[in-house]
Motif scaffolding. Sequence first.
Motif, PDB file in Angstrom:
ATOM      1  N   ASP A   1       0.817  -1.209   0.000  1.00  0.00           N
ATOM      2  CA  ASP A   1       0.000   0.000   0.000  1.00  0.00           C
ATOM      3  C   ASP A   1       0.857   1.268   0.000  1.00  0.00           C
ATOM      4  N   ALA A   2       2.002   1.198   0.699  1.00  0.00           N
ATOM      5  CA  ALA A   2       2.883   2.373   0.754  1.00  0.00           C
ATOM      6  C   ALA A   2       3.519   2.644  -0.608  1.00  0.00           C
ATOM      7  N   VAL A   3       3.876   1.578  -1.322  1.00  0.00           N
ATOM      8  CA  VAL A   3       4.429   1.755  -2.680  1.00  0.00           C
ATOM      9  C   VAL A   3       3.345   2.335  -3.584  1.00  0.00           C
ATOM     10  N   GLU A   4       2.171   1.752  -3.495  1.00  0.00           N
ATOM     11  CA  GLU A   4       1.039   2.183  -4.325  1.00  0.00           C
ATOM     12  C   GLU A   4       0.699   3.655  -4.063  1.00  0.00           C
ATOM     13  N   ALA A   5       0.803   4.048  -2.798  1.00  0.00           N
ATOM     14  CA  ALA A   5       0.460   5.432  -2.430  1.00  0.00           C
ATOM     15  C   ALA A   5       1.597   6.403  -2.737  1.00  0.00           C
ATOM     16  N   GLY A   6       2.749   5.865  -3.171  1.00  0.00           N
ATOM     17  CA  GLY A   6       3.873   6.747  -3.484  1.00  0.00           C
ATOM     18  C   GLY A   6       4.673   7.188  -2.269  1.00  0.00           C
ATOM     19  N   LEU A   7       4.437   6.564  -1.116  1.00  0.00           N
ATOM     20  CA  LEU A   7       5.184   6.914   0.091  1.00  0.00           C
ATOM     21  C   LEU A   7       6.621   6.429   0.021  1.00  0.00           C
ATOM     22  N   ILE A   8       6.794   5.236  -0.541  1.00  0.00           N
ATOM     23  CA  ILE A   8       8.131   4.671  -0.670  1.00  0.00           C
ATOM     24  C   ILE A   8       8.306   4.127  -2.087  1.00  0.00           C
ATOM     25  N   GLU A   9       9.587   3.959  -2.445  1.00  0.00           N
ATOM     26  CA  GLU A   9       9.905   3.485  -3.784  1.00  0.00           C
ATOM     27  C   GLU A   9      10.010   1.966  -3.773  1.00  0.00           C
ATOM     28  N   GLY A  10       9.464   1.311  -4.759  1.00  0.00           N
ATOM     29  CA  GLY A  10       9.598  -0.140  -4.798  1.00  0.00           C
ATOM     30  C   GLY A  10       8.846  -0.741  -5.957  1.00  0.00           C
ATOM     31  N   PRO A  11       9.017  -2.047  -6.150  1.00  0.00           N
ATOM     32  CA  PRO A  11       8.263  -2.731  -7.199  1.00  0.00           C
ATOM     33  C   PRO A  11       6.796  -2.850  -6.808  1.00  0.00           C
ATOM     34  N   ARG A  12       5.951  -3.148  -7.758  1.00  0.00           N
ATOM     35  CA  ARG A  12       4.562  -3.488  -7.435  1.00  0.00           C
ATOM     36  C   ARG A  12       4.591  -4.766  -6.602  1.00  0.00           C
ATOM     37  N   ILE A  13       3.726  -4.855  -5.610  1.00  0.00           N
ATOM     38  CA  ILE A  13       3.747  -6.003  -4.696  1.00  0.00           C
ATOM     39  C   ILE A  13       2.383  -6.683  -4.691  1.00  0.00           C
ATOM     40  N   ASN A  14       2.400  -8.005  -4.824  1.00  0.00           N
ATOM     41  CA  ASN A  14       1.198  -8.814  -4.672  1.00  0.00           C
ATOM     42  C   ASN A  14       1.523  -9.826  -3.583  1.00  0.00           C
ATOM     43  N   CYS A  15       0.747  -9.843  -2.496  1.00  0.00           N
ATOM     44  CA  CYS A  15       1.253 -10.595  -1.339  1.00  0.00           C
ATOM     45  C   CYS A  15       0.218 -11.461  -0.630  1.00  0.00           C
ATOM     46  N   ALA A  16       0.752 -12.481   0.047  1.00  0.00           N
ATOM     47  CA  ALA A  16      -0.031 -13.312   0.963  1.00  0.00           C
ATOM     48  C   ALA A  16       0.257 -12.821   2.390  1.00  0.00           C
ATOM     49  N   GLY A  17      -0.300 -13.508   3.364  1.00  0.00           N
ATOM     50  CA  GLY A  17       0.031 -13.231   4.760  1.00  0.00           C
ATOM     51  C   GLY A  17       0.917 -14.358   5.284  1.00  0.00           C
ATOM     52  N   ARG A  18       0.675 -14.758   6.540  1.00  0.00           N
ATOM     53  CA  ARG A  18       1.440 -15.889   7.072  1.00  0.00           C
ATOM     54  C   ARG A  18       0.961 -17.180   6.404  1.00  0.00           C
ATOM     55  N   PHE A  19       1.876 -18.146   6.291  1.00  0.00           N
ATOM     56  CA  PHE A  19       1.512 -19.437   5.699  1.00  0.00           C
ATOM     57  C   PHE A  19       0.417 -20.081   6.547  1.00  0.00           C
ATOM     58  N   ILE A  20      -0.492 -20.765   5.911  1.00  0.00           N
ATOM     59  CA  ILE A  20      -1.407 -21.624   6.659  1.00  0.00           C
ATOM     60  C   ILE A  20      -0.744 -22.989   6.765  1.00  0.00           C
ATOM     61  N   ALA A  21      -0.479 -23.416   7.999  1.00  0.00           N
ATOM     62  CA  ALA A  21       0.305 -24.632   8.209  1.00  0.00           C
ATOM     63  C   ALA A  21      -0.391 -25.560   9.195  1.00  0.00           C
ATOM     64  N   THR A  22      -0.023 -26.834   9.124  1.00  0.00           N
ATOM     65  CA  THR A  22      -0.458 -27.791  10.144  1.00  0.00           C
ATOM     66  C   THR A  22       0.795 -28.262  10.888  1.00  0.00           C
ATOM     67  N   TYR A  23       0.632 -29.034  11.953  1.00  0.00           N
ATOM     68  CA  TYR A  23       1.797 -29.633  12.590  1.00  0.00           C
ATOM     69  C   TYR A  23       2.595 -30.375  11.534  1.00  0.00           C
ATOM     70  N   GLY A  24       3.878 -30.104  11.448  1.00  0.00           N
ATOM     71  CA  GLY A  24       4.734 -30.801  10.486  1.00  0.00           C
ATOM     72  C   GLY A  24       4.946 -30.041   9.186  1.00  0.00           C
ATOM     73  N   SER A  25       4.188 -28.971   8.999  1.00  0.00           N
ATOM     74  CA  SER A  25       4.409 -28.174   7.790  1.00  0.00           C
ATOM     75  C   SER A  25       5.694 -27.372   7.943  1.00  0.00           C
ATOM     76  N   ILE A  26       6.244 -26.948   6.811  1.00  0.00           N
ATOM     77  CA  ILE A  26       7.414 -26.088   6.847  1.00  0.00           C
ATOM     78  C   ILE A  26       7.066 -24.806   7.593  1.00  0.00           C
TER      79      ILE A  26
END
Length: 433
Positions: free
Chosen positions: A132-157
């Motif tokens: 959002d900060a890149v999109e708003a022009g607050l900071i310089e950077g590539p376009r970002i498309n992102c997830a959050g934390r991994f959804i994991a079970t016991y034993g997942s990476i």
Amino acid sequence: MASNGNSTTVIRNGTLIDGAGNPAKQNEAVVIEGNRIRSVGGLPPDVNLEDRDNVQVIDASGRWIMPGLIDGHCHLSFGFPHMPGVPSARGTTSPEFSTLRAARNLGKILRSGVTSIACPGGTWFIDVALRDAVEAGLIEGPRINCAGRFIATYGSILDNEPSWVGTPEHALAKLCNNVSDMITEVRRQCKHGVNFIKMADSQYGETQTISKEELAAVVEEAHRRNVPVTIHSRGAGSTRAAAQAGVDWILHADLAGEEDLDAVAEAGCRLVPTATALQRAIELGVQSGRSERELDRVRRHIEAGAFVLQRSRELGIKVLCGTDTGNSPHMHYGELHANEAELLVKHGGYTPMEAIQACTRDNAYVVGLENQVGTIEEGRLADIILLDADPLADIRVLQAGRHVAMVIKNGKAVDLERGRSDEDPLAFQPVSF
Ligand SMILES: [Zn+2]
């Protein structure tokens, strides 16, 4: 600077590699108006190159013109690089500090010619804020498309916090051991603005840690909210199950066999093999923090992955380029984002042109900007790089920004000198384990 208030930029001359797979050809004029490409080919009659107040002319003679690179697998908020004097608890520090460090890393990524990245997993919702900060022009950077934390079970990476700690908010994964917890987490992440959901199977594909029913439930919930789903899956069974459950793209898939890849092809699922991280581990050897035994395993995965690349090409599976930059202290920002293209050529039998398409046009899919970025065509967003060497002659020309002469993102030239100083607090520091 490309835009001293000028609304039109014209790139003259040079060799055009359009990202769409057309043969490279001598460029006459790429015309950028605002943040979009207005035309490619002849100079439109109403564009007056002498009108210096309104038209900026870039002479690309002797250079190669390409779409900005896309890294389809890059982590921004795992807490790297480590910095001397900065405490880091298991790779992370405070969300506030991590965010500022990540913001600084973004400049390095952009200056290496990478104008978009997909971030399958981060800590807290730092990546969302960076986007959002890149999109708003607050900071310089590539376009970002992102997830959050991994959804994991016991034993997942990455469910790797000690048992007495559990999985705190700074952890890279959110532990969800049943369908109901997974759906709740998908909803929570969607509420906080992620672009896609990341699930995590076992580290090396030893076992399948997420059941068919759970995969299907996550996909259904996310898709109903118009959010695609990806998964860390190295195993054969987990890869097949993920494809059949409707996962949109699969990260790694190294151990997939013939029938698993048939299922991937049938589902129209994309693959992001991310061999770069494995290759880097082998190059560094025990310096990468892995034992000889683990390195042997990594070698086997590289070998198995070569089959996946070759067979996928035969089956017409879309293979995309991701590097896992930022997943460890050795995956430096700004250096490795184009290395996967070389591995497609070296291990997978792809032509340099096919590899370029993979890390431009085809990668647009994982950044949610298909038909918007990744090619130099009329109407596309103006994300363009100029190179001083020919990537078709040697695909390594794309790497580490070494041959990047200019980066234009969203119609504006990036100042390549800014942030390049002798006193870079994020310069590589040898890390001891
Ligand atoms: Zn990763």
